[in-house]
Design an enzyme around this catalytic site. Structure first.
Site, PDB file in Angstrom:
ATOM      1  N   ASP A  34       2.011  -0.956  12.080  1.00 24.23           N
ATOM      2  CA  ASP A  34       0.743  -1.460  11.526  1.00 24.23           C
ATOM      3  C   ASP A  34       0.471  -2.916  11.921  1.00 24.23           C
ATOM      4  O   ASP A  34      -0.632  -3.418  11.703  1.00 24.23           O
ATOM      5  CB  ASP A  34       0.748  -1.325   9.996  1.00 24.23           C
ATOM      6  N   LYS A  60      -4.593   6.372  14.637  1.00 20.06           N
ATOM      7  CA  LYS A  60      -4.662   5.646  13.359  1.00 20.06           C
ATOM      8  C   LYS A  60      -6.118   5.654  12.879  1.00 20.06           C
ATOM      9  O   LYS A  60      -6.912   6.462  13.335  1.00 20.06           O
ATOM     10  CB  LYS A  60      -4.117   4.225  13.544  1.00 20.06           C
ATOM     11  N   LYS A  80       0.833  -1.215   0.000  1.00 18.51           N
ATOM     12  CA  LYS A  80       0.000   0.000   0.000  1.00 18.51           C
ATOM     13  C   LYS A  80       0.865   1.262   0.000  1.00 18.51           C
ATOM     14  O   LYS A  80       0.648   2.171  -0.811  1.00 18.51           O
ATOM     15  CB  LYS A  80      -0.927  -0.032   1.233  1.00 18.51           C
ATOM     16  N   ARG A 119      -8.364  12.703  12.387  1.00 18.30           N
ATOM     17  CA  ARG A 119      -6.919  12.480  12.484  1.00 18.30           C
ATOM     18  C   ARG A 119      -6.146  13.791  12.313  1.00 18.30           C
ATOM     19  O   ARG A 119      -6.401  14.561  11.398  1.00 18.30           O
ATOM     20  CB  ARG A 119      -6.485  11.429  11.449  1.00 18.30           C
ATOM     21  N   GLY A 155      -4.981   8.331   5.387  1.00 16.72           N
ATOM     22  CA  GLY A 155      -4.076   9.343   5.946  1.00 16.72           C
ATOM     23  C   GLY A 155      -2.882   9.564   5.031  1.00 16.72           C
ATOM     24  O   GLY A 155      -2.399  10.694   4.886  1.00 16.72           O
ATOM     25  N   GLN A 175       4.722   9.396   7.069  1.00 15.36           N
ATOM     26  CA  GLN A 175       3.835  10.292   6.316  1.00 15.36           C
ATOM     27  C   GLN A 175       4.293  11.739   6.469  1.00 15.36           C
ATOM     28  O   GLN A 175       4.340  12.491   5.483  1.00 15.36           O
ATOM     29  CB  GLN A 175       2.396  10.124   6.793  1.00 15.36           C
ATOM     30  N   ARG A 200       2.931   5.966  -3.242  1.00 12.61           N
ATOM     31  CA  ARG A 200       4.088   6.792  -3.617  1.00 12.61           C
ATOM     32  C   ARG A 200       4.361   6.712  -5.111  1.00 12.61           C
ATOM     33  O   ARG A 200       4.763   7.703  -5.735  1.00 12.61           O
ATOM     34  CB  ARG A 200       5.312   6.362  -2.810  1.00 12.61           C
TER      35      ARG A 200
HETATM   36  C1  S3P Z   1       2.418   4.980   6.227  1.00  8.89           C
HETATM   37  C2  S3P Z   1       3.026   5.351   7.388  1.00  8.89           C
HETATM   38  C3  S3P Z   1       2.556   4.943   8.718  1.00  8.89           C
HETATM   39  C4  S3P Z   1       1.606   3.758   8.633  1.00  8.89           C
HETATM   40  C5  S3P Z   1       0.585   3.928   7.559  1.00  8.89           C
HETATM   41  C6  S3P Z   1       1.252   4.100   6.198  1.00  8.89           C
HETATM   42  C7  S3P Z   1       2.978   5.481   4.959  1.00  8.89           C
HETATM   43  O1  S3P Z   1       1.879   6.038   9.300  1.00  8.89           O
HETATM   44  O2  S3P Z   1       0.971   3.541   9.863  1.00  8.89           O
HETATM   45  O3  S3P Z   1      -0.252   2.778   7.511  1.00  8.89           O
HETATM   46  O4  S3P Z   1       2.644   4.935   3.886  1.00  8.89           O
HETATM   47  O5  S3P Z   1       3.784   6.414   5.007  1.00  8.89           O
HETATM   48  P1  S3P Z   1       2.674   7.229  10.063  1.00  8.89           P
HETATM   49  O6  S3P Z   1       3.576   7.858   9.096  1.00  8.89           O
HETATM   50  O7  S3P Z   1       1.627   8.169  10.529  1.00  8.89           O
HETATM   51  O8  S3P Z   1       3.370   6.549  11.183  1.00  8.89           O
END
Ligand code: S3P
Length: 433
Positions: A315, A342, A21, A122, A94, A169, A26
C-alpha cells in the site's frame, strides 16, 4: 474536493494518524461472530470501515457507536447472521467484500455483495474458488468473479490451499471460513502478507498456528468477544514519513503506529534509500507491536523493490514511487502486478500522473522504473478515485516547485479523512478547494 499543495515546505513535528484500517475491519468482523461483546477503541472512522459496519448491521449484528472511534459489537456467537433483506454494499472496500465472503460461506442463506465502480472491477476469484472448494456456492461476472457476487453458504469442508498470490485478504477469507469447517484448514502463502487476522483470531480464542508461510486454523472454533485498542495506521503515517525522508532538514515522528513487520517494509526501503529511521518506545497493543517512529530526511538514493518486500510495502508503493522521483539514481519497482487490481490500476495511475509533474517514469507490466533527480514542477493531476493515489500525489506536489492540484480528492475519506489537516499541522501549505 480538490487538494491544492505548494512545494518546498519542510515537514516537522509529531503527529498521530487514526486507527489501522485492516485491524479495524477485522475487529468488527471477528466481534460479529464471537460470543458476547467486543469493544473496539481507536477504531478507524473512514468510509471503508463504515462499509464493513453497515454490511454487518445488514446481517443483523447490533453495533453501537458506528461513526465514532469507540465501537461496541454484540456478537451473534457463531455463524448466526440473519439473511439480509437487501444487497450488501461494500462501497470501495475490497477487504470488506473478501473477508465477508469468508464468513458468509458458512451461512446457508443467499446474499448479494456489491460495491462502487472501482470494486466492481476487482477480481474475487482468489476468494471465490477456495470457498467453492469448501462447499459454498458463488457466482460473479466472468471467470474472474467480478462483483456483484451472489453466494450461498453451506456446511463447510476444511481445505488445504496454496495461494497463488500473497494476499492477506484471500488468506483471511479462507481462515474465517475455516473457523466454521469441521477440521483443520491450512493456507500456504507464497510470501508473507499482513498477519492481523492470525494475531486477532488468537486474541479471540481460536486455535490458529503459524509455521513459516503456513497458517492452520482448527474448526469449529468458538470465538470469545474481547476488548482491543487499535494501533495507529502505519499506511496512513507513511505519507508523512516518506515525505520527510525526501526533504533535507525535515524530521517528523508518527506516534503509536503498528510496527508489525508485515507492514513496515517501507521503513526498510526508506533506510536503504538513505533516510534516518528511528523506532522508539516499542510496546504491544491488541497483540500487535506498536512504536513511535521518527524519520529524518536527507539525500536519498534509488533502490530496487522486488520479491518478498512487495507484499510488505504494497500500500506504500505509490508514495515510495513519488519520493523516488527526487532520489539520486534509478528506482525499480517490480513483482508488483497486484497494484493493477487495487482501488485503481496503481501502476498506470502513478506513471501517468508523475509524468505530468515532470518525472521520468517508465511503465513495466509488474511495476515501474523511475529515473531520479527530477526537478518536479507543480501541475494538475488526477486521483483516479483512489485514496492512496490522491495522497501519494499530494506528497509528490510537496516535492515540486510551485502549486499542484490533485483533482477528485474526496476519496481520501476512504481511509484517512484527516489527511489534509495532519499535513498542514506538520508545516505544509495545503488547501481544500
Ligand atoms: C488488506 C490487504 C492488502 C492491502 C489492502 C488491505 C487487508 O490487500 O492492499 O489495502 O486488510 O487484508 P491484498 O490482500 O489484496 O494484498
Amino acid at each position: 474536493m480538490r487538494l491544492k499543495v505548494f512545494g518546498h515546505a519542510k515537514l516537522r513535528g509529531d503527529f498521530s494518524v487514526p486507527g489501522d484500517k485492516s485491524i479495524s475491519h477485522r475487529a468488527l468482523l471477528l466481534g460479529a461472530v464471537a460470543e458476547g461483546e467486543t469493544l473496539v477503541e481507536n477504531c478507524l472512522v473512514a468510509e471503508d470501515v463504515l462499509s464493513t459496519a453497515r454490511c454487518l448491521q445488514g446481517l443483523g449484528v447490533r453495533i453501537e457507536g458506528v461513526g465514532t472511534t469507540s465501537v461496541k459489537v454484540h456478537g451473534v456467537g457463531g455463524a448466526n447472521f440473519s439473511a439480509p433483506t437487501s444487497h450488501l454494499d461494500c462501497g470501495n472496500s475490497g477487504t470488506t467484500m473478501r473477508l465477508l465472503m469468508g464468513l458468509l460461506a458458512a451461512h446457508e442463506f443467499e446474499s448479494w455483495l456489491t460495491g462502487d465502480d472501482s470494486l466492481q472491477k476487482r477480481p474475487m476469484d482468489r476468494v471465490a474458488i477456495p470457498l467453492q472448494r469448501m462447499g459454498a456456492k458463488i457466482e460473479g461476472r466472468t471467470e474472474r468473479f467480478l462483483p456483484p457476487i451472489r453466494m450461498s453458504g453451506a456446511k463447510l469442508r476444511p481445505i488445504e490451499w496454496a495461494l497463488p498470490v500473497a494476499s492477506a485478504q484471500a488468506k483471511s477469507a479462507i481462515l474465517l471460513a475455516g473457523l466454521f469447517a469441521d477440521g483443520t484448514t491450512i493456507v500456504h502463502e507464497p510470501a508473507p502478507s499482513r498477519d492481523h487476522t492470525e494475531r486477532m483470531l488468537q486474541a479471540f480464542g481460536a486455535k490458529v498456528f503459524v509455521r513459516g508461510l503456513t497458517v492452520t486454523v482448527v474448526g469449529p472454533a468458538k470465538l470469545r468477544g474481547t476488548n482491543l485498542v487499535v494501533p495507529n495506521d502505519p499506511s496512513s503515517a507513511a505519507f508523512f514519513l516518506c515525505a520527510a525522508a525526501a526533504m533535507t532538514d525535515a524530521e517528523v515522528t508518527a506516534l503509536g503506529i503498528s510496527v508489525n513487520p508485515t507492514r513496515t517494509g517501507y521503513l526498510e526501503v526508506l533506510r536503504r534509500m538513505g533516510a534516518t529511521v528511528i523506532v522508539h518506545n516499542e510496546r504491544t497493543q491488541a497483540g500487535e507491536p506498536v512504536a513511535d517512529v521518527t524519520v529524518r530526511g536527507g539525500k536519498l538514493s534509488g533502490v530496487t523493490i522486488a520479491g518478498e518486500l512487495v507484499p510488505r510495502t504494497i500500500d506504500e508503493l505509490p508514495v515510495l514511487a513519488a519520493i523516488a522521483t527526487v532520489a539520486e539514481g534509478t528506482t525499480i519497482i517490480k513483482d508488483a502486478q497486484e497494484l493493477r487490481v487495487k482501488e485503481s490500476d496503481r501502476i498506470a495511475a502513478m506513471v501517468n500522473e508523475l509524468r505530468k509533474l515532470g518525472a521520468q517514469v517508465e511503465e513495466l507490466p509488474d511495476g515501474m522504473v523511475i529515473q531520479g533527480s527530477s526537478k518536479l514542477c507543480g501541475a494538475e493531476v488526477e486521483s483516479h478515485g483512489d485514496h492512496r493515489i490522491a495522497m501519494a500525489l499530494t506528497i509528490a506536489g510537496l516535492l515540486a516547485e510551485g502549486e499542484t492540484i490533485v483533482n477528485d480528492a474526496n476519496c481520501v475519506a476512504i481511509s484517512f479523512p484527516q489527511f489534509p489537516q495532519v499535513l498542514a499541522s506538520l508545516g505544509a501549505e495545503v488547501e481544500m478547494a
